[in-house]
Design an enzyme around this catalytic site. Structure first.
Site, short mmCIF file in Angstrom:
data_model
loop_
_atom_site.label_atom_id
_atom_site.label_comp_id
_atom_site.label_asym_id
_atom_site.label_seq_id
_atom_site.Cartn_x
_atom_site.Cartn_y
_atom_site.Cartn_z
N CYS A 2 0.83 -1.19 0.00
CA CYS A 2 0.00 0.00 0.00
C CYS A 2 0.88 1.25 0.00
CB CYS A 2 -0.97 0.11 1.17
SG CYS A 2 -2.11 -1.25 1.29
N ARG A 27 4.08 -0.31 -4.75
CA ARG A 27 3.82 -0.84 -3.40
C ARG A 27 2.52 -1.64 -3.33
NH1 ARG A 27 6.82 1.65 0.49
NH2 ARG A 27 5.29 1.10 2.05
N TRP A 75 -2.65 -2.80 -1.68
CA TRP A 75 -2.32 -4.22 -1.80
C TRP A 75 -3.20 -4.89 -0.75
CZ3 TRP A 75 -0.31 -8.21 1.27
CH2 TRP A 75 0.13 -9.34 0.56
N ASN A 101 -2.06 2.10 5.59
CA ASN A 101 -1.16 1.01 5.16
C ASN A 101 -0.82 0.22 6.41
OD1 ASN A 101 0.91 -0.56 4.11
ND2 ASN A 101 2.43 1.08 4.18
N GLY A 102 -1.18 -1.05 6.44
CA GLY A 102 -0.90 -1.87 7.62
C GLY A 102 -2.11 -2.72 7.98
N GLU A 486 17.48 -17.93 -7.39
CA GLU A 486 17.08 -16.57 -7.75
C GLU A 486 16.59 -16.51 -9.20
OE1 GLU A 486 16.30 -13.98 -6.29
OE2 GLU A 486 16.53 -12.36 -7.72
N LYS A 490 12.86 -15.23 -10.17
CA LYS A 490 12.63 -14.14 -11.14
C LYS A 490 11.64 -14.57 -12.20
CE LYS A 490 13.64 -11.53 -9.50
NZ LYS A 490 14.24 -11.20 -8.26
N GLU A 493 7.96 -15.09 -10.74
CA GLU A 493 7.20 -13.94 -10.25
C GLU A 493 6.77 -12.98 -11.37
OE1 GLU A 493 10.99 -11.56 -8.21
OE2 GLU A 493 9.07 -11.52 -7.23
N HIS A 509 17.55 -36.90 -6.89
CA HIS A 509 16.77 -37.38 -5.74
C HIS A 509 15.29 -37.05 -5.88
CE1 HIS A 509 20.42 -38.56 -3.72
NE2 HIS A 509 20.93 -37.37 -3.98
N LYS A 608 5.98 -4.53 -3.76
CA LYS A 608 7.42 -4.35 -3.64
C LYS A 608 7.92 -4.59 -2.22
CE LYS A 608 11.49 -3.22 -5.08
NZ LYS A 608 12.17 -4.28 -5.85
O1 M6R Z 1 12.69 -5.42 0.71
P1 M6R Z 1 13.22 -6.81 0.97
O2 M6R Z 1 14.54 -7.07 0.34
O3 M6R Z 1 13.24 -7.14 2.44
O4 M6R Z 1 12.18 -7.77 0.28
C1 M6R Z 1 12.28 -9.16 0.39
C2 M6R Z 1 11.38 -9.84 -0.61
O5 M6R Z 1 10.05 -9.49 -0.41
C3 M6R Z 1 11.78 -9.51 -2.05
O6 M6R Z 1 13.11 -9.82 -2.31
C4 M6R Z 1 10.87 -10.27 -3.05
O7 M6R Z 1 11.13 -11.64 -2.98
C5 M6R Z 1 11.07 -9.72 -4.46
N1 M6R Z 1 9.81 -9.62 -5.12
C6 M6R Z 1 11.94 -10.58 -5.30
O8 M6R Z 1 12.05 -10.13 -6.60
#
Ligand code: M6R
Length: 613
Positions: A2, A27, A75, A101-102, A486, A490, A493, A509, A608
């Protein structure tokens, strides 16, 4: 999670709010809305499900003029993302408008109390309960807006960043914070409220950060800052460090593409002024006050989420290999709930781009509770984790707007490398020649990274070949196992293709059962101590007709014999290789996602910074 924006000043607030919403949209983008008051104390409330771009033309920017307003991008947590649950929310008598937000954890108890007083509710949100609680306290406390907000906040459990308007007191915005970031820019006869600097920077660089447990009464030309317990506060104005062009797309199709491409320059910001290339000696000024604790640590615990957790896994390899200090990596979301053993001679390293991730924040507080030393590797300056850790070092990746983390990841890796080098040198666990080699390779790193950026059309071509795949496997060993994780994250997501990362040797395995001619398998097979073993794993996939894409170094003459496609990367020191190897994987997921027509900067269901547990 948010975004909140607000404006009070002489200008028409609506265009400023809409621009702010666009900048904060990373956000959360389930819905957006604004509430604006004009000089005749009429209110215009507009809110709708969808992204700002989709609903922008319906926002009455040219039909209504008001100098005070608030806005929100959502969000969803409580209630599905529809028009009704969009913010701002108003109370039963429509005197107050609130963006939040929260999460208000005790909203059900408060709802019951208000319902017994005759209040009725129209949405599924916890925010509607809070705005009605403010209305209730307003009536109870002689129509005093400030007292009503303050006392209401004393009643709620949970987290909030809020901005509130009152039509009977229209010359003010009241903002407050507990657990969700909030700041305001102080301009000439105007104040701009925002969840982060991105909505402020176009108007002023002078900002005041609100701390947890504080609220502010904002007038056009006056600020009153207090704690929720009613104590006065004085806070200096600070200057935002970056410029507007750092949060613009600057000609790129997407922020993600820009952020991938700027890595050769950005990674230099992480080490600039901190390393002597000739000797490999590193100085991290931010860690001076805990240096002894670091050097005497019996154990490191790295805790983080998502991409930052992957960076932590690379950190584990490096810290154990070069510093010989036992290192564990924990998902922050699991850490605090499993009654972990944390000792006073542990150093707990928090890795976070935003510095606001609720799980990472909670892990940090847990570590502190047990007397461990906390060390932050954070991007966002002034963020909660950055402020609360015992000491830290900023990764200096600059604003990362794309929801999928790219440049923050490589800068997190670089920060962990610097930390490793500093500790290893001080403890004498690395010889000077080795340290020198790393220093020399760091100096060359931007050029090597740039070579990969220049190859992006080739990565695009490979992506086209695989855009219709249903699944992907990513395999790597040692330092490249987290790189595989990673790469898979990527891809899933932003393209919504199912992808798994595994240590290459673990494939046999279980995951090997998935392999057939339709399964693309990405091997991170750059030359290191595990190279020959990885080749054997490639053979195992080939024997089962999987499609093989390898990330391999330029000097590898044999790899083409084993691969359907080879993505060549420059060779560097093994400690730096994960940074280099990540770039083709970022491009691959970016181009696959765009070829599938996905919105890479705003993938579905994601936000984000995840400021809820
Ligand atoms: O702001 P942060 O690095 O603490 O965020 C952690 C994760 O939420 C963040 O890395 C998330 O996995 C991303 N969408 C990855 O691309």
């Amino acid at each position: 999670m948010c975004g909140i924006v607000g404006y009070i000043g002489k200008r028409n607030s609506l265009p400023i709010l809409v621009d702010g919403l666009k900048r904060l949209e990373y956000r959360g983008y389930d819905s957006a809305g604004v509430a604006v008051i004009n000089s005749a104390t009429e209110v215009k409330l507009f809110k709708k499900a969808g992204k700002v771009k989709e609903i922008e033309t319906q926002i009455p920017v040219n039909e209504f003029e008001g100098n005070v307003g608030i806005g929100h991008t959502r969000w969803a947590t409580h209630g599905e993302p529809n028009d009704n649950n969009a913010h701002p929310h108003t109370c039963m008598n429509e005197k107050f408008y609130l963006v939040h937000n929260g999460i208000i954890e005790n909203y059900k108890t408060i709802k019951k109390k208000l319902a017994s007083e005759g209040y009725v509710f129209h949405t599924d949100t916890d925010t509607e309960i809070l705005v009605n609680l403010i209305a209730f306290n307003y009536k109870k406390h002689k129509n005093n807006f400030e007292v009503a907000v303050r006392l209401s906040l004393c009643e709620v459990d949970g987290t909030y960043g809020i901005a509130c308007l009152c039509i009977e007191d229209p010359g003010k915005i009241i903002v407050a914070r507990k657990g969700s970031p909030l700041m305001f820019g102080v301009g000439q006869d105007e104040i701009i409220v925002s969840s982060d600097a991105s909505a402020i920077i176009a108007h002023t660089k002078n900002v005041i950060y609100l701390e947890d447990g504080e609220y502010a009464v904002l007038r056009r030309n006056g600020i009153k800052l207090k704690t929720i317990d009613d104590e006065d506060i004085h806070r200096e104005v600070q200057e935002i460090e970056y410029d507007l062009d750092m949060i613009e797309k600057s000609g790129y199709d997407h922020f993600m593409l820009k952020e991938i491409c700027e890595q050769p320059d950005i990674v230099q910001n992480t080490y600039r002024g901190r390393i002597k290339f000739e000797t490999g000696e590193v100085k991290l000024g931010g860690l001076t006050n805990i240096k002894e604790k670091i050097l005497n640590a019996k154990r490191f615990i790295i805790t983080a989420c998502g991409t930052a957790w992957h960076a932590g896994l690379v950190g584990e390899y490096m810290l154990e290999q070069y510093c010989r200090i036992p290192t564990e990596v924990e998902y922050a979301s699991e850490f605090r709930y499993r009654n972990p053993i944390i000792r006073q001679d542990d150093v707990v390293i928090l890795v976070s781009q935003s510095g606001e991730t609720a799980d990472t924040l909670a892990a940090m507080r847990e570590a502190k509770k047990h007397g461990a030393t906390t060390l932050g590797l954070v991007n966002v300056v002034g963020s909660t984790i950055a402020r609360e850790v015992d000491a830290g070092t900023y990764i200096h990746a600059g604003p990362e707007i794309g929801v999928a983390s790219t440049k923050a990841f490589t800068c997190q890796l670089m920060s962990l490398i610097l930390l490793t080098m500093m500790i290893a040198k001080e403890k004498g666990t690395i010889d000077d020649e080795e340290l020198k080699k790393i220093g020399a390779e760091i100096e060359l790193l931007p050029y090597k990274m740039k070579q990969l950026i220049d190859k992006k059309d080739y990565f695009k071509y490979i992506a086209e070949e695989f855009k219709d795949a249903k699944n992907f496997l990513y395999l790597g060993r040692g330092l490249n196992f987290p790189v595989a994780l990673e790469g898979a994250l990527k891809l899933k997501e932003i393209s919504y293709i199912h992808a798994e990362g595994y240590p290459a040797a673990e494939m046999k395995h279980g995951p090997i059962a998935l392999i057939d001619e339709n399964m693309p398998v990405v091997f991170i097979a750059t030359k290191d101590g595990t190279y020959d073993k990885v080749i054997s794993n490639i053979e195992e996939v080939r024997a089962r007709k999987g499609k093989i894409i390898t990330i391999a170094t330029e000097d590898d003459d044999n790899i083409a014999d084993y691969s359907d496609y080879v993505l060549r990367v420059p060779k560097t020191h093994e400690i730096l290789q994960p940074i280099v190897n990540s770039i083709p994987l970022q491009f691959l997921s970016y181009y696959i996602a765009t070829a599938r027509g996905c919105n890479v900067d705003q993938p579905r269901n994601l936000a984000k910074s995840v400021t809820v547990e």
